[in-house]
Write a protein that holds these residues in place. Sequence first.
Motif, PDB file in Angstrom:
ATOM      1  N   ARG A 834      -0.893  14.180  -2.339  1.00 44.43           N
ATOM      2  CA  ARG A 834      -1.514  15.241  -1.550  1.00 44.43           C
ATOM      3  C   ARG A 834      -0.618  15.786  -0.432  1.00 44.43           C
ATOM      4  NH1 ARG A 834      -7.237  15.134  -1.969  1.00 44.43           N
ATOM      5  NH2 ARG A 834      -7.200  16.776  -0.387  1.00 44.43           N
ATOM      6  N   CYS A 835       0.279  14.959   0.070  1.00 42.22           N
ATOM      7  CA  CYS A 835       1.165  15.407   1.155  1.00 42.22           C
ATOM      8  C   CYS A 835       2.432  14.569   1.108  1.00 42.22           C
ATOM      9  CB  CYS A 835       0.471  15.273   2.516  1.00 42.22           C
ATOM     10  SG  CYS A 835      -0.220  13.634   2.818  1.00 42.22           S
ATOM     11  N   PHE A 836       3.500  15.044   1.736  1.00 43.58           N
ATOM     12  CA  PHE A 836       4.751  14.272   1.689  1.00 43.58           C
ATOM     13  C   PHE A 836       5.719  14.726   2.776  1.00 43.58           C
ATOM     14  CE2 PHE A 836       5.558  17.971  -1.066  1.00 43.58           C
ATOM     15  CZ  PHE A 836       6.774  18.425  -0.576  1.00 43.58           C
ATOM     16  N   LYS A 837       6.744  13.885   2.993  1.00 44.68           N
ATOM     17  CA  LYS A 837       7.936  14.228   3.775  1.00 44.68           C
ATOM     18  C   LYS A 837       9.128  13.811   2.919  1.00 44.68           C
ATOM     19  CE  LYS A 837       5.694  15.490   7.520  1.00 44.68           C
ATOM     20  NZ  LYS A 837       5.719  16.891   7.957  1.00 44.68           N
ATOM     21  N   TRP A 838      10.262  14.529   3.055  1.00 40.54           N
ATOM     22  CA  TRP A 838      11.448  14.130   2.284  1.00 40.54           C
ATOM     23  C   TRP A 838      12.719  14.510   3.006  1.00 40.54           C
ATOM     24  CZ3 TRP A 838      14.155  17.178  -1.971  1.00 40.54           C
ATOM     25  CH2 TRP A 838      14.061  18.564  -1.760  1.00 40.54           C
ATOM     26  N   SER A 847      -0.857   9.517  -1.411  1.00 42.76           N
ATOM     27  CA  SER A 847      -1.469   9.719  -2.727  1.00 42.76           C
ATOM     28  C   SER A 847      -2.971   9.939  -2.661  1.00 42.76           C
ATOM     29  CB  SER A 847      -1.173   8.508  -3.611  1.00 42.76           C
ATOM     30  OG  SER A 847      -1.884   7.377  -3.111  1.00 42.76           O
ATOM     31  N   GLN A 848      -3.534  10.325  -3.807  1.00 42.07           N
ATOM     32  CA  GLN A 848      -4.965  10.574  -3.942  1.00 42.07           C
ATOM     33  C   GLN A 848      -5.766   9.289  -3.674  1.00 42.07           C
ATOM     34  OE1 GLN A 848      -6.272  13.673  -4.760  1.00 42.07           O
ATOM     35  NE2 GLN A 848      -8.340  12.872  -4.524  1.00 42.07           N
ATOM     36  N   SER A 849      -5.164   8.141  -4.015  1.00 43.89           N
ATOM     37  CA  SER A 849      -5.890   6.870  -3.852  1.00 43.89           C
ATOM     38  C   SER A 849      -5.769   6.288  -2.448  1.00 43.89           C
ATOM     39  CB  SER A 849      -5.355   5.843  -4.853  1.00 43.89           C
ATOM     40  OG  SER A 849      -3.999   5.554  -4.559  1.00 43.89           O
ATOM     41  N   GLY A 850      -4.873   6.838  -1.631  1.00 40.06           N
ATOM     42  CA  GLY A 850      -4.722   6.353  -0.254  1.00 40.06           C
ATOM     43  C   GLY A 850      -3.448   5.583   0.009  1.00 40.06           C
ATOM     44  N   GLU A 851      -2.678   5.286  -1.040  1.00 42.09           N
ATOM     45  CA  GLU A 851      -1.412   4.569  -0.855  1.00 42.09           C
ATOM     46  C   GLU A 851      -0.336   5.507  -0.321  1.00 42.09           C
ATOM     47  OE1 GLU A 851      -0.675   1.052  -4.023  1.00 42.09           O
ATOM     48  OE2 GLU A 851      -0.727   3.045  -4.895  1.00 42.09           O
ATOM     49  N   LEU A 852       0.638   4.945   0.394  1.00 44.92           N
ATOM     50  CA  LEU A 852       1.875   5.654   0.693  1.00 44.92           C
ATOM     51  C   LEU A 852       2.900   5.206  -0.338  1.00 44.92           C
ATOM     52  CD1 LEU A 852       2.326   5.588   4.577  1.00 44.92           C
ATOM     53  CD2 LEU A 852       1.017   7.145   3.188  1.00 44.92           C
ATOM     54  N   LEU A 853       3.557   6.178  -0.974  1.00 44.70           N
ATOM     55  CA  LEU A 853       4.559   5.850  -1.988  1.00 44.70           C
ATOM     56  C   LEU A 853       5.934   6.297  -1.522  1.00 44.70           C
ATOM     57  CD1 LEU A 853       2.716   6.932  -5.269  1.00 44.70           C
ATOM     58  CD2 LEU A 853       2.643   4.745  -4.117  1.00 44.70           C
ATOM     59  N   ILE A 854       6.945   5.503  -1.806  1.00 47.43           N
ATOM     60  CA  ILE A 854       8.326   5.890  -1.506  1.00 47.43           C
ATOM     61  C   ILE A 854       9.041   6.068  -2.839  1.00 47.43           C
ATOM     62  CG2 ILE A 854      10.490   5.127  -0.465  1.00 47.43           C
ATOM     63  CD1 ILE A 854       8.348   3.628   1.525  1.00 47.43           C
ATOM     64  N   LYS A 861      11.755   7.390  -9.653  1.00 44.21           N
ATOM     65  CA  LYS A 861      10.793   6.284  -9.712  1.00 44.21           C
ATOM     66  C   LYS A 861      10.304   5.895  -8.314  1.00 44.21           C
ATOM     67  CE  LYS A 861      14.251   2.550  -9.594  1.00 44.21           C
ATOM     68  NZ  LYS A 861      15.528   3.250  -9.547  1.00 44.21           N
ATOM     69  N   VAL A 862       9.180   5.193  -8.324  1.00 43.01           N
ATOM     70  CA  VAL A 862       8.611   4.661  -7.082  1.00 43.01           C
ATOM     71  C   VAL A 862       9.362   3.388  -6.718  1.00 43.01           C
ATOM     72  CG1 VAL A 862       6.548   3.672  -6.000  1.00 43.01           C
ATOM     73  CG2 VAL A 862       6.318   5.581  -7.585  1.00 43.01           C
ATOM     74  N   VAL A 863       9.842   3.301  -5.470  1.00 48.47           N
ATOM     75  CA  VAL A 863      10.553   2.087  -5.040  1.00 48.47           C
ATOM     76  C   VAL A 863       9.684   1.196  -4.154  1.00 48.47           C
ATOM     77  CG1 VAL A 863      12.872   3.026  -5.275  1.00 48.47           C
ATOM     78  CG2 VAL A 863      11.642   3.351  -3.128  1.00 48.47           C
ATOM     79  N   GLU A 864       8.607   1.755  -3.601  1.00 50.81           N
ATOM     80  CA  GLU A 864       7.721   0.954  -2.740  1.00 50.81           C
ATOM     81  C   GLU A 864       6.331   1.569  -2.713  1.00 50.81           C
ATOM     82  OE1 GLU A 864       8.984  -1.912  -1.021  1.00 50.81           O
ATOM     83  OE2 GLU A 864       6.840  -2.295  -0.830  1.00 50.81           O
ATOM     84  N   ARG A 865       5.325   0.721  -2.761  1.00 49.29           N
ATOM     85  CA  ARG A 865       3.934   1.150  -2.574  1.00 49.29           C
ATOM     86  C   ARG A 865       3.392   0.450  -1.333  1.00 49.29           C
ATOM     87  NH1 ARG A 865       1.184   3.364  -7.056  1.00 49.29           N
ATOM     88  NH2 ARG A 865       2.523   3.539  -8.901  1.00 49.29           N
ATOM     89  N   ILE A 866       2.835   1.231  -0.443  1.00 42.85           N
ATOM     90  CA  ILE A 866       2.315   0.657   0.806  1.00 42.85           C
ATOM     91  C   ILE A 866       0.826   0.971   0.887  1.00 42.85           C
ATOM     92  CG2 ILE A 866       2.515   0.631   3.327  1.00 42.85           C
ATOM     93  CD1 ILE A 866       5.368   1.812   2.930  1.00 42.85           C
ATOM     94  N   LYS A 867       0.023  -0.069   1.045  1.00 45.19           N
ATOM     95  CA  LYS A 867      -1.423   0.141   1.150  1.00 45.19           C
ATOM     96  C   LYS A 867      -1.731   0.949   2.405  1.00 45.19           C
ATOM     97  CE  LYS A 867      -3.581  -3.598  -1.433  1.00 45.19           C
ATOM     98  NZ  LYS A 867      -4.453  -4.790  -1.349  1.00 45.19           N
ATOM     99  N   GLY A 868      -2.620   1.927   2.265  1.00 45.79           N
ATOM    100  CA  GLY A 868      -2.931   2.769   3.422  1.00 45.79           C
ATOM    101  C   GLY A 868      -4.407   3.059   3.518  1.00 45.79           C
ATOM    102  N   HIS A 869      -4.775   4.301   3.228  1.00 42.45           N
ATOM    103  CA  HIS A 869      -6.160   4.749   3.405  1.00 42.45           C
ATOM    104  C   HIS A 869      -7.038   4.338   2.230  1.00 42.45           C
ATOM    105  CE1 HIS A 869      -5.290   7.472   6.861  1.00 42.45           C
ATOM    106  NE2 HIS A 869      -4.072   7.456   6.326  1.00 42.45           N
ATOM    107  N   THR A 870      -8.351   4.370   2.471  1.00 36.57           N
ATOM    108  CA  THR A 870      -9.305   4.256   1.370  1.00 36.57           C
ATOM    109  C   THR A 870      -9.752   5.678   1.085  1.00 36.57           C
ATOM    110  OG1 THR A 870     -11.043   3.885   3.003  1.00 36.57           O
ATOM    111  CG2 THR A 870     -10.086   1.948   1.986  1.00 36.57           C
ATOM    112  N   GLY A 871      -9.243   6.272   0.030  1.00 36.76           N
ATOM    113  CA  GLY A 871      -9.433   7.708  -0.200  1.00 36.76           C
ATOM    114  C   GLY A 871      -8.114   8.414   0.039  1.00 36.76           C
TER     115      GLY A 871
END
Length: 901
Positions: A834-838, A847-854, A861-871
């Motif tokens: 839904r949103c990003f910085k680069w 992401s849509q599920s609330g995770e932050l992805l790197i 490819k995704v190198v890291e998944r960080i738990k974040g929001h619910t939603g």
Amino acid sequence: RFSLLLLNLEEYFFEQHTANHVVNKGCRDERKFRGSLKICSKSIIFEPDDNNQPIIKIPLRDCVSIKAPEDNEANNPFARDTSGGISVVCNQVFLIKERNIIAPYKTIRGRTEHLFQLDVAWKLGDVVQTLHQLYRASCLDKMGDQAAMITAILQSRLARTSFDKNRFQSISETLHMECKAEMVTPLVTNPGHVCVTDANLYFQPLNGYPKPVVQITLQNVRRIYKRRHGLMPLGLEVFCTENDLCSDIYLKFYSYQDRDELYFLIATYIENHITEHTAESYMLQWQRGHISNYQYLLHLNNLADRSCNDLSQYPVFPWIIADYSSPVLDLTKRETFRDLSKPVGALNKERLDRLVTRYQEMPEPKFMYGSHYSSPGYVLFYLVRVAPEYMLCLQNGKFDHADRMFNSIAETWKNCLDGATDFKELIPEFYENDSSFLVNSLKLDLGKRQGGKMVEDVELPPWASGPDDFLQKSQEALESQYVSEHLHEWIDLIFGYKQKGSEAVAAHNVFHPLTYEGGVDLNSIMDPNEKVALLTQILEFGQTPKQLFTIPHPRRIIPKSKSLSRTSSHSVSIAESPVSPNEESFEDLTEESITLAWNNIAKLKLDEQYKIHKEAVTGIAVTSNGSSVFTTSQDSTLKMFSKESKTIQRSVSFSSMALSSCLILPGDTTVVSSSWDNNIYFYSIAFGRQQEILIGHDDAVSKICWRDGRLYSASWDSTVKVWHCVPGETLSNKKHHFELLAELEHDVSVNTIDLNAASTMLASGTKEGTIGLWDVGSATVLHQLPCHSGTVFAAAFSPDSRHLLSSGEDCCFKVTDVQTGMIISYITADEPQRCFKWDGNTILSGSQSGELLIWDLLGGKVVERIKGHTGAVTSMWMNEQCSSVITGGEDKQIMFWKLQY
């Protein structure tokens, strides 16, 4: 040498075992130190019998392994003579009171192994099992989860034990009640069992510390008070004296029913022996001169929930003397005294004028003072010299900075008059007979001040010949005729009718809403982590006393010749120093620091999170100094959140429609918000009101950008408009003036826009997946690209402006070459981003599920998944150094993230 102050805040001491600490096991220089092994909820503590040896404290969270070596283990360094041995391998150890000297804890970092041999070997298995359970609790990420698990372990232990009736003073005693509770002392509590009989009140600590049972004879009880503890009505304090500052026991119960039942039992007993005093009965005694000013203030503090056992609600006494420079103190002169009709914050007119202006511009809930007149930090600031261990407990084994210590009476008074955030009053010790808090009699090494001077005794005013003389003259001032005639004015402010409401406003006596009784209902907060965070914030900030009077307090009328006597009162009291937040250092805005940040972006860690909206967060903007965060939401509000106080300071609605984005204009004086009601709103931070509305579109405004005096607005009316804006501050009428410079026509609704670094190009993303690249100067389209299927959620130029990255409803990232309009790379994700910085190479996305992805863009490819929001993560802000990130989500929360290299 051991005390509960060696524990962390909110930590419990469970059990102890006689043991040997074996050093260099199996070597020629093997040594054994006899002592006591303490099992605590967050640490293991070993107290050697030899006072020259340091107490060893091992935090459980720093442990690598905790095990009991087995005799049959191969290659085991502890294979021989391991009866009752526990091996603890850890990464950090604290050494405390080496050579029995009170000093900052010595930290030993790096992997070390410790072997403890228990005298009673058959207990080994139970001890190791307990330590493993507590270790698991200490490893939980969130404080609320840790607290919940430790509470469960504690309650289980309490449930398996009961009060030992053999401890009764007499076999003829009749048991009236038994329940679980904690004994409260400053900074620490000790769990156990409470028993009330027809003759005695007993408390038996679970750990047998400091003694197997505490006994209070009911016949000796003189006063009993219900207390709020941790904002909950669970406390009970019992006094066996009429005038002493400190009580005989303070208990905190696990249910208010238990507390009320015990109160009823003791109060019923007392009623048959002594009369219970109310605030009004003490007031009458004071008016008639039967009790002194000091005694009256002490009783009012007690009735208003203030206790020496609770540093967040310590008794509060007024500054009385205003003259700390004259060689002789003249108590007949009006100028010698502080104006008791005003709170400390209103004593300096210049400072007050600034505070009142800010208050008038502030939206509800308003407050004049951002800090309180009484808090644990302030109490301990005054008392550091008499109880340094409290300071070390509160500040994780460290003393405060030497220049922030209580160094001089005159200096402290001056700071209370002139300081931007210092409004503190005094504590009872200033009007008692024990001057030890003014003298460094323990010869503590409290540090060196700027200029090289060591922190020693408190510097006294010229009119005091020494510490005892200072207290004697302070007592005379408190009991002087002037104070007796004006003390009621100060009581009105602190305990009376000027504490709240319109009278408080008129008296310039308004503090933060959370400091007042009933300011927050902890029971209504379901999230344990949110509850722990809010409670910690309130307890550290300070609390306003319970309101005792709702009408003006009568003044004291005394014969002019009469001098007031007062009973001397000695008290053991507690000490610490205020915790000062570390000032953040600003990194140089160099390319190196930004590159370093992006290279380490996977080390982003959640710092804090707050639920501040009622719907999804749509926009985030931060002031240049980082102190205030502005957010917009689909709940139609713009909120101003203070990073420092962790509170919402303003909440504004411009209409009933959702807000879609926000930004702060240069100078940090104005916030601009776009709305689904087709308008753009300008809100003045300084004046706390809407400044201007730009009615510029025929449908919802979806995104706004600002660059070099120009506003760019995207809308669902299929346009992007460029406005020249002259800010209101430069015009006499204070209104912003808008001039439409360009209109970029699209075929469908525009959902997002971004500008390149030079402001020469604009990228737009539509609801139908099209990316537009526009020349801003000529207002012409350079490329119209069918990039995504479905809405474009976000688009952003690379730092060098050569590429454009976009993300869409179709779960794709696409990289477009700006010059040619060619899609040169794409990544398909599992879900929409839904949103990003680069930075041109690496992407941080929400992401849509609330995770932050790197993402590694080149590797796809995704190198890291960080738990974040619910939603879904719906908005993201990043500072210029790329080291700090704030995200907003559909879960109505904002989360603060920091890079931890």
